[in-house]
Design an enzyme around this catalytic site. Structure first.
Site, mmCIF file in Angstrom:
data_model
loop_
_atom_site.group_PDB
_atom_site.id
_atom_site.type_symbol
_atom_site.label_atom_id
_atom_site.label_comp_id
_atom_site.label_asym_id
_atom_site.label_seq_id
_atom_site.Cartn_x
_atom_site.Cartn_y
_atom_site.Cartn_z
ATOM 1 N N ARG A 34 61.440 44.630 -12.421
ATOM 2 C CA ARG A 34 60.151 44.051 -12.330
ATOM 3 C C ARG A 34 59.473 44.872 -11.304
ATOM 4 O O ARG A 34 58.069 45.087 -11.573
ATOM 5 C CB ARG A 34 60.505 42.911 -11.395
ATOM 6 N N HIS A 38 55.877 46.083 -12.816
ATOM 7 C CA HIS A 38 54.709 46.008 -11.915
ATOM 8 C C HIS A 38 53.811 46.992 -11.540
ATOM 9 O O HIS A 38 52.832 47.226 -11.482
ATOM 10 C CB HIS A 38 54.872 44.808 -10.861
ATOM 11 N N TRP A 178 66.223 32.244 -16.481
ATOM 12 C CA TRP A 178 66.073 32.013 -17.989
ATOM 13 C C TRP A 178 67.231 31.968 -18.757
ATOM 14 O O TRP A 178 67.509 31.083 -19.612
ATOM 15 C CB TRP A 178 65.220 33.011 -18.513
HETATM 16 ZN ZN1 ZEM Z 1 58.386 38.874 -15.573
HETATM 17 N N1 ZEM Z 1 58.133 37.327 -14.132
HETATM 18 N N2 ZEM Z 1 56.473 38.148 -16.451
HETATM 19 N N3 ZEM Z 1 58.411 40.482 -16.821
HETATM 20 N N4 ZEM Z 1 60.075 39.428 -14.686
HETATM 21 C C1 ZEM Z 1 59.308 37.203 -13.395
HETATM 22 C C2 ZEM Z 1 60.428 37.631 -13.191
HETATM 23 C C3 ZEM Z 1 60.777 38.819 -13.753
HETATM 24 C C4 ZEM Z 1 55.777 36.980 -16.104
HETATM 25 C C5 ZEM Z 1 55.877 36.218 -15.141
HETATM 26 O O1 ZEM Z 1 55.002 35.516 -14.624
HETATM 27 C C6 ZEM Z 1 57.203 36.439 -14.040
HETATM 28 C C7 ZEM Z 1 57.506 40.825 -17.904
HETATM 29 C C8 ZEM Z 1 56.411 39.858 -18.359
HETATM 30 C C9 ZEM Z 1 55.954 38.787 -17.659
HETATM 31 C C10 ZEM Z 1 60.894 40.436 -15.061
HETATM 32 C C11 ZEM Z 1 60.275 41.487 -15.899
HETATM 33 C C12 ZEM Z 1 59.157 41.532 -16.788
HETATM 34 C C13 ZEM Z 1 58.710 36.113 -12.418
HETATM 35 C C14 ZEM Z 1 59.422 35.570 -11.119
HETATM 36 C C15 ZEM Z 1 57.385 35.608 -12.859
HETATM 37 C C16 ZEM Z 1 56.631 34.409 -12.496
HETATM 38 C C17 ZEM Z 1 58.988 36.013 -10.130
HETATM 39 C C18 ZEM Z 1 59.698 35.477 -8.999
HETATM 40 O O2 ZEM Z 1 59.527 34.340 -8.600
HETATM 41 O O3 ZEM Z 1 60.765 36.128 -8.310
HETATM 42 C C19 ZEM Z 1 54.726 36.859 -17.097
HETATM 43 C C20 ZEM Z 1 53.705 35.900 -16.983
HETATM 44 C C21 ZEM Z 1 54.994 38.017 -18.051
HETATM 45 C C22 ZEM Z 1 54.162 38.085 -19.226
HETATM 46 C C23 ZEM Z 1 53.648 37.188 -19.912
HETATM 47 C C24 ZEM Z 1 57.659 41.961 -18.336
HETATM 48 C C25 ZEM Z 1 57.052 42.614 -19.309
HETATM 49 C C26 ZEM Z 1 58.953 42.318 -17.841
HETATM 50 C C27 ZEM Z 1 59.393 43.664 -17.825
HETATM 51 C C28 ZEM Z 1 59.487 44.453 -19.114
HETATM 52 C C29 ZEM Z 1 62.063 40.573 -14.552
HETATM 53 C C30 ZEM Z 1 63.201 41.643 -14.611
HETATM 54 C C31 ZEM Z 1 61.965 39.442 -13.527
HETATM 55 C C32 ZEM Z 1 63.033 39.097 -12.615
HETATM 56 C C33 ZEM Z 1 63.073 39.409 -11.238
HETATM 57 C C34 ZEM Z 1 63.936 39.094 -10.321
HETATM 58 O O4 ZEM Z 1 63.633 39.077 -9.112
HETATM 59 O O5 ZEM Z 1 64.983 38.643 -10.623
#
Ligand code: ZEM
Length: 286
Positions: A34, A38, A178
Site C-alpha cells: 500500500r 500511495h 477481503w
Molecule cells: Zn487499497 N485500500 N484501494 N489498493 N490497499 C486499502 C488497503 C489496501 C482503495 C482503498 O480505499 C483502500 C488499491 C486501490 C484502492 C492496498 C493496495 C491497493 C484500504 C484500507 C482502503 C480503504 C486501509 C486501512 O484501513 O488500513 C481504493 C478505493 C482503491 C481504488 C479504487 C491499489 C491500486 C492497490 C495496489 C496496487 C493494500 C495492499 C491494502 C492493505 C493495506 C494493509 O495495511 O493491510
C-alpha cells in the site's frame, strides 16, 4: 557496511523484515504494498505532478493526508533498511519494498528500476484528494485512475491488490480483510467478489461497506463500495470475470500494470537513467 548500488542486498533485507508476528496478520507485506501504491498513485498525467519521485509522504503535506493514515507503520518497518543502505533513496526503497513484498507473498515478479530521487520539487507536490475514496462508485474510480493514465482493464488488474491486507477502523474507518488468507497473493479477491452474496452493512462509526460471513473462518470478510462497483459496471465486470477464472492472466496483467504504476512521473533516457527530479530547480533536498 553496505555497497552502493547493491539492490540485491536491499531486496534481501526487505524480505527478511516481512515476518512480523505481532503485526496484523503476521506480515508487513500488505502495508508495504500500500505504501508503494500511495507513493505513486498521486500522479496526474496532464500536469505531470505527483508520483513516486520525491517520496513526498515524508512530509506533512502529503504524509498527513487522511488517505495515507497508517502508512507510517510501513515507513517505520523500512527505516532500518534505509539506515543500513543509506545510499538508497526513500522513493526507490518504498517502491522496491512493494515489489519485494508481492513476490515474497507468492505473487508475480514485478519489474522495478532504480533511480528515483528524494528531491522534492515544490511545483510538483500533489494536492490532497488524489487517492481514491473507497466509499464511492465507478465514476469516481475512473476519474482517479484515468487521471494517472490507466484504462478499465488496468484498473481492475491493479485492484487485485486487495487480495492482500485488511482495512483498519482507525485508519480508513472500514473494517476487515477481503480474503481468508490476506498475506498470500492470489486471485481469490475476484473469485469471492463474484461467488459470494455481499450485503451492505453500516459499521458503528457510520461507515458503509459490504460483508459476507465466512463459515470456515467464523469471520466476516469485506468489500469496499469501490470493489463492488467493479462487478456492477458493464465495462469493469468482464475483467473481474476473467481474473476470477484465470489466475495466470491476472498475474501477468498485474505485473504489467504495477510496473507502470511505479514509473509514473519518472522520465528516463535511453540508458534508463532518470532525468527528472534532481535537476529540477525550485525544490529542496531532504
Ligand atoms: Zn487499497 N485500500 N484501494 N489498493 N490497499 C486499502 C488497503 C489496501 C482503495 C482503498 O480505499 C483502500 C488499491 C486501490 C484502492 C492496498 C493496495 C491497493 C484500504 C484500507 C482502503 C480503504 C486501509 C486501512 O484501513 O488500513 C481504493 C478505493 C482503491 C481504488 C479504487 C491499489 C491500486 C492497490 C495496489 C496496487 C493494500 C495492499 C491494502 C492493505 C493495506 C494493509 O495495511 O493491510
Amino acid at each position: 557496511m553496505s555497497t552502493f548500488g547493491d539492490y540485491e542486498a536491499v531486496r534481501q533485507d526487505i524480505a527478511s523484515l516481512l515476518h512480523q508476528p505481532e503485526y496484523d496478520d503476521g506480515s508487513a507485506g500488505p502495508v508495504l504494498v500500500r505504501l508503494a501504491w500511495h507513493s505513486a498513485g498521486t500522479y496526474d498525467a496532464e500536469t505531470d505532478t505527483g508520483g513516486s519521485n520525491g517520496a513526498g509522504m515524508r512530509y506533512e503535506a502529503e504524509g498527513g493526508d487522511p488517505a495515507n493514515a497508517g502508512l507510517q507503520h510501513a515507513r517505520v518497518f523500512l527505516e532500518p533498511v534505509k539506515q543500513k543502505h543509506d545510499w538508497i533513496t526513500y522513493a526507490d526503497l518504498w517502491t522496491l519494498a512493494g515489489v519485494v513484498a508481492v513476490k515474497e507473498m507468492g505473487g508475480p515478479e514485478l519489474e522495478w528500476k532504480a533511480g528515483r530521487t528524494d528531491y522534492v520539487d515544490d511545483s510538483k507536490l500533489p494536492p490532497r484528494g488524489r487517492l481514491p475514496d473507497g466509499a464511492k462508485g465507478a465514476d469516481h474510480i475512473r476519474w482517479i485512475f484515468y487521471r494517472m493514465g490507466f484504462n478499465d482493464q488496468e484498473i481492475v488488474a491493479l485492484s487485485g491488490a486487495h487480495n492482500l491486507g485488511r482495512c483498519h477502523n482507525d485508519r480508513s474507518g472500514f473494517h476487515g480483510a477481503w480474503v481468508p488468507s490476506p498475506t498470500r497473493f492470489s486471485n481469490t479477491y475476484f473469485r469471492l467478489m463474484l461467488s459470494e452474496d455481499w450485503h451492505e452493512k453500516t459499521l458503528d462509526n457510520g461507515v458503509r461497506q459490504f460483508v459476507h460471513y465466512d463459515e470456515d473462518l467464523d469471520e466476516e470478510l469485506m468489500m469496499l463500495p469501490t470493489d463492488i462497483a467493479l462487478t456492477d459496471d458493464p465495462d469493469f465486470r468482464p475483467w473481474v470475470e476473467l481474473y476470477a477464472k484465470d489466475r495466470e492472466r491476472f498475474y501477468i496483467d498485474f505485473a504489467k500494470v504495477f510496473a507502470k504504476l511505479i514509473e509514473l512521473g519518472i522520465t528516463r533516457d535511453e540508458s534508463g537513467k532518470v532525468v527528472n527530479g534532481d535537476n529540477v530547480r525550485g525544490g529542496y533536498h531532504a
